[in-house]
Design a protein around this motif. Structure first.
Motif, PDB file in Angstrom:
ATOM      1  N   LEU A  74      38.421  -0.633  -8.719  1.00  0.00           N
ATOM      2  CA  LEU A  74      38.859  -1.902  -9.303  1.00  0.00           C
ATOM      3  C   LEU A  74      37.501  -2.357 -10.033  1.00  0.00           C
ATOM      4  N   MET A 121      44.672   0.965 -14.520  1.00  0.00           N
ATOM      5  CA  MET A 121      43.751  -0.086 -14.759  1.00  0.00           C
ATOM      6  C   MET A 121      43.731  -0.369 -16.266  1.00  0.00           C
ATOM      7  N   TYR A 175      41.797 -10.681  -8.570  1.00  0.00           N
ATOM      8  CA  TYR A 175      42.686  -9.604  -8.354  1.00  0.00           C
ATOM      9  C   TYR A 175      43.525 -10.090  -6.864  1.00  0.00           C
ATOM     10  N   TYR A 184      37.252  -2.868 -13.969  1.00  0.00           N
ATOM     11  CA  TYR A 184      37.283  -4.253 -14.555  1.00  0.00           C
ATOM     12  C   TYR A 184      35.821  -4.982 -14.313  1.00  0.00           C
ATOM     13  N   TYR A 228      48.732  -2.527 -12.614  1.00  0.00           N
ATOM     14  CA  TYR A 228      49.457  -1.989 -13.841  1.00  0.00           C
ATOM     15  C   TYR A 228      50.854  -1.693 -13.373  1.00  0.00           C
TER      16      TYR A 228
END
Length: 347
Positions: free
Chosen positions: A149, A114, A134, A153, A83
């Motif tokens: 994460l 995120m 990532y 995601y 971000y």
């Protein structure tokens, strides 16, 4: 306005990246047969608390939208960088003052950032977009950030950090393969970075390709305007050195093919638990495989002889020394017979 850009091109930094840098990068990709993976940062702010996250400027979104769509048009993929550029770590994890970063207050604040990224990415590129990869800001990542994460995601399956790094300073340095703590993730670290050419670095790079069979290289757009990362060279000079770097890899490894990270992951999964057994009888090598799924590539060294033919698939000589040859095989069957030439047929 940046002095480096202004002195060479007499234009704003934004115009340079849109009109010069990105077009040059696409031209190099076309010339050298490259595919780029682009890793997105929504905003360079220091908002590490949910309540401090403000609406991103329209001009930032316009640039990201245009560049992202051009990346897709040229066969690339978009991944996550953050971000913002604050690594996913908490107070006490790293020396924040030395690195000029800000610690996240909580996992909830990380998740908020995120979700902001995901919201903007879907707004720009559609709800069906998948974010598989990532890259940690400054290659810094700890286990709590990694777990957050994965939670936020759902499509994420690759961490692309670095192969060499100081973990005591927060660097997420990893081996290649499935992650030990979160098995749905795979680690595919980068082996090299930067636009400049350095002969000593090529040795490390070629060793990595020889051992692991793939190469990833990372560049920051702002390498061009960073005193240390640009080596005080202009973009015209760096562009030539970058092309030289790619060209040298290409000349020594012409069999390498351009590939995005998510596809590399699928190829790795195809062979990660492959077991190969072989036996040589007279002038034939008999190879049997367990857990064979789909065709794959492998290299084989033949000493004091050469390959005459194989029972299935294809083979190609890629390296030659006085006493051995290295071949690239495309394996299309779990049972393979390699027939060697007679020694007196050798040159």
């Amino acid at each position: 306005i940046n002095k480096v850009i202004q002195d060479e091109y007499q234009m704003s930094t934004r115009d340079f990246y849109k009109q010069i840098w990105w077009k040059d990068m696409l031209e190099i990709a076309k010339h050298r047969n490259l595919i780029y993976s682009g890793f997105i940062i929504i905003d360079y702010n220091n908002a590490v608390r949910k309540e401090d996250m403000k609406e991103v400027s329209q001009i930032t979104l316009e640039d990201l939208d245009i560049e992202g769509r051009e990346l897709f048009l040229h066969g690339g993929e978009i991944g996550i960088h953050g971000y913002n550029h604050n690594p996913l770590v908490f107070d006490g994890d790293i020396d924040f003052a030395a690195l000029s970063y800000h610690p996240w207050r909580s996992k909830e604040d990380m998740a908020a950032g995120m979700n902001q990224l995901l919201m903007y990415v879907k707004k720009m590129f559609g709800k069906k977009i998948k974010l598989y990869v990532y890259v940690p800001p400054s290659n810094i990542l700890k286990e709590e950030g990694k777990a957050t994460l994965v939670k936020n995601y759902p499509d994420l399956n690759v961490i692309a950090s670095v192969f060499y790094g100081d973990s005591d300073r927060g660097a997420y340095a990893s081996e290649i393969g499935r992650d030990k703590t979160i098995p749905k993730l795979f680690n595919f670290p980068r082996f090299s970075s930067g636009f400049y050419y350095e002969k000593d670095e090529m040795w490390s790079l070629f060793n990595a390709i020889a051992i692991y069979g793939y190469w990833t290289h990372f560049v920051h757009p702002d390498d061009v305007i960073s005193n240390d990362r640009s080596m005080n060279k202009s973009w015209s000079e760096l562009k030539q050195e970058f092309d030289k770097l790619i060209g040298e890899v290409e000349a020594n490894h012409p069999y390498l093919e351009p590939i995005i990270t998510s596809e590399l992951t699928q190829r790795y999964i195809n062979i990660e638990d492959l077991k190969i057994q072989s036996e040589k009888r007279e002038n034939k090598i008999y190879i049997g495989m367990e857990n064979y799924r789909e065709p794959f590539y492998m290299t084989i060294r033949i000493r004091n002889n050469s390959i005459k033919n194989i029972s299935s698939g294809t083979f190609k000589e890629i390296y030659d020394t006085e006493d051995s040859k290295v071949y690239l095989l495309h394996v299309e069957n779990p049972d393979l017979i390699i027939t060697l030439g007679e020694k007196n047929e050798q040159k």
